[in-house]
Scaffold this active site. Sequence first.
Site, PDB file in Angstrom:
ATOM      1  N   HIS A 170      49.020  25.618  70.133  1.00 57.83           N
ATOM      2  CA  HIS A 170      48.130  24.517  70.527  1.00 57.83           C
ATOM      3  C   HIS A 170      48.020  23.580  69.329  1.00 57.83           C
ATOM      4  O   HIS A 170      47.620  23.988  68.234  1.00 57.83           O
ATOM      5  CB  HIS A 170      46.753  25.058  70.933  1.00 57.83           C
ATOM      6  CG  HIS A 170      46.816  25.914  72.157  1.00 57.83           C
ATOM      7  ND1 HIS A 170      46.210  27.147  72.258  1.00 57.83           N
ATOM      8  CD2 HIS A 170      47.434  25.691  73.342  1.00 57.83           C
ATOM      9  CE1 HIS A 170      46.459  27.656  73.460  1.00 57.83           C
ATOM     10  NE2 HIS A 170      47.201  26.798  74.140  1.00 57.83           N
ATOM     11  N   GLU A 190      45.039  23.141  66.727  1.00 52.05           N
ATOM     12  CA  GLU A 190      44.481  24.324  66.079  1.00 52.05           C
ATOM     13  C   GLU A 190      45.058  24.418  64.672  1.00 52.05           C
ATOM     14  O   GLU A 190      46.063  25.082  64.414  1.00 52.05           O
ATOM     15  CB  GLU A 190      44.754  25.556  66.945  1.00 52.05           C
ATOM     16  CG  GLU A 190      44.042  25.406  68.284  1.00 52.05           C
ATOM     17  CD  GLU A 190      44.302  26.532  69.272  1.00 52.05           C
ATOM     18  OE1 GLU A 190      43.789  26.430  70.405  1.00 52.05           O
ATOM     19  OE2 GLU A 190      45.011  27.491  68.922  1.00 52.05           O
ATOM     20  N   HIS A 216      45.695  31.378  66.411  1.00 50.76           N
ATOM     21  CA  HIS A 216      45.014  30.286  67.122  1.00 50.76           C
ATOM     22  C   HIS A 216      43.624  30.080  66.547  1.00 50.76           C
ATOM     23  O   HIS A 216      43.102  30.922  65.818  1.00 50.76           O
ATOM     24  CB  HIS A 216      44.841  30.649  68.610  1.00 50.76           C
ATOM     25  CG  HIS A 216      46.114  30.667  69.382  1.00 50.76           C
ATOM     26  ND1 HIS A 216      46.425  29.722  70.325  1.00 50.76           N
ATOM     27  CD2 HIS A 216      47.164  31.524  69.340  1.00 50.76           C
ATOM     28  CE1 HIS A 216      47.614  29.997  70.845  1.00 50.76           C
ATOM     29  NE2 HIS A 216      48.083  31.077  70.270  1.00 50.76           N
ATOM     30  N   GLU A 276      42.492  34.732  67.523  1.00 51.44           N
ATOM     31  CA  GLU A 276      41.611  33.556  67.487  1.00 51.44           C
ATOM     32  C   GLU A 276      40.777  33.635  66.212  1.00 51.44           C
ATOM     33  O   GLU A 276      40.006  34.573  66.030  1.00 51.44           O
ATOM     34  CB  GLU A 276      40.695  33.545  68.717  1.00 51.44           C
ATOM     35  CG  GLU A 276      41.427  33.531  70.056  1.00 51.44           C
ATOM     36  CD  GLU A 276      41.926  32.144  70.450  1.00 51.44           C
ATOM     37  OE1 GLU A 276      41.654  31.171  69.709  1.00 51.44           O
ATOM     38  OE2 GLU A 276      42.599  32.035  71.494  1.00 51.44           O
TER      39      GLU A 276
HETATM   40 ZN   LIG Z   1      45.121  28.240  70.979  1.00 44.39          ZN
END
Ligand SMILES: [Zn+2]
Length: 366
Positions: free
Chosen positions: A90, A93, A185, A249
């Site tokens: 992404h 990020e 992420h 994350e």
């Molecule tokens: Zn992500």
Amino acid sequence: MTNNNTFTPSLTDINSEEFRLAYNKFVAQGDFIALTRQFEQGFTQAGKANELSFTVKGCKLSLLDTGILLAEPEQLAKPSKSIVISSGIHGNETAPIEIVQQLVSDIIADKLTVEHRTLFIMGNPVAMNIAKRFQTENLNRLFCGKYKNITPCYEKFRAQRIETYVSDFFTAGAEGATNFHYDLHTAIRNSKYEKFAIYPFQHGKSWNKEQLSFLADSGVNTILFGHGPTGTFSYYSSANFAAHAFTIELGKVRPFGENNMANFQAMANNLAKLISNSDIALKDFDNKDFNLFEALGDITKVSDEFKLFVADDASNFTDFPVDTVLSTDAGQEYRTTKQGESIVFPNANVGNGQRAALMVVPTSLA
Ligand SMILES: [Zn+2]
């Protein structure tokens, strides 16, 4: 130009003066973000390891494509490992991209010795340049060939290329090598637990406790166990190459340069140790050191009457008392039934038939 049925990537000629200048600067200074952003869609002759290679202290570095750097030591440490460290799947990020930047620039500056084959990835440079999660499609839904089912766009093109690089990388590993993939992420929303990892569904194989201890030592002690096949990047590596793979994350999204990198240092340090085959003293796995969750099921939006009684910006892992109504839809309702039942990724703005939230419950390992 693109329309709904075609997408032609704009590829830079690696023999152009512009590219040569930027590449030589990268080799000298190690700014992988700058190089990746300058040639966002890729270049000609991508994927050929010998075209754009240089050596730093016994480690061959090959730029396979924009944002794709292969590091191969001449002498492999044993037992050997093949490691993928990916970021920017992404594009907005940024902290994970800065972690990859730090590792790559330390290797080029000869501050970090590579002892295991490692593939570094900045996944979506086009989205990086527009500071968005993605341009057209969410790249982290397109793996395991799911990109084949969508109309042409940049992410379809990129997913196919990334799958090929990762497949080639793991396939070319030493015999008996152990495969690893840490897909880094940062989350869009707040989370009750700032850092957490999604452990891809293992099809009945047991969850690896040493890997969980590695994550905890890296600052990530909340784990969500996957409950089925998906199109995520980490599931791709796990299911196809038996990699120890995780979607990790690391906290909330911030723009480039605004991340407090101290917050990510434990993860960056452990990845550096892994690459350089340094000892990492891990505690034995103990359930008490973790917040472990297993999936209960999805709240699926069935009709236009769907109502979710949880704000879209609710924190991940918010828990509710038993018997709380969380959604209603066409005469149905979703009511919590389990102690500690918690919501992850709530989003009422999905199409009919799609997941509006994932419900999870605390669990422990035997
Ligand atoms: Zn992500």
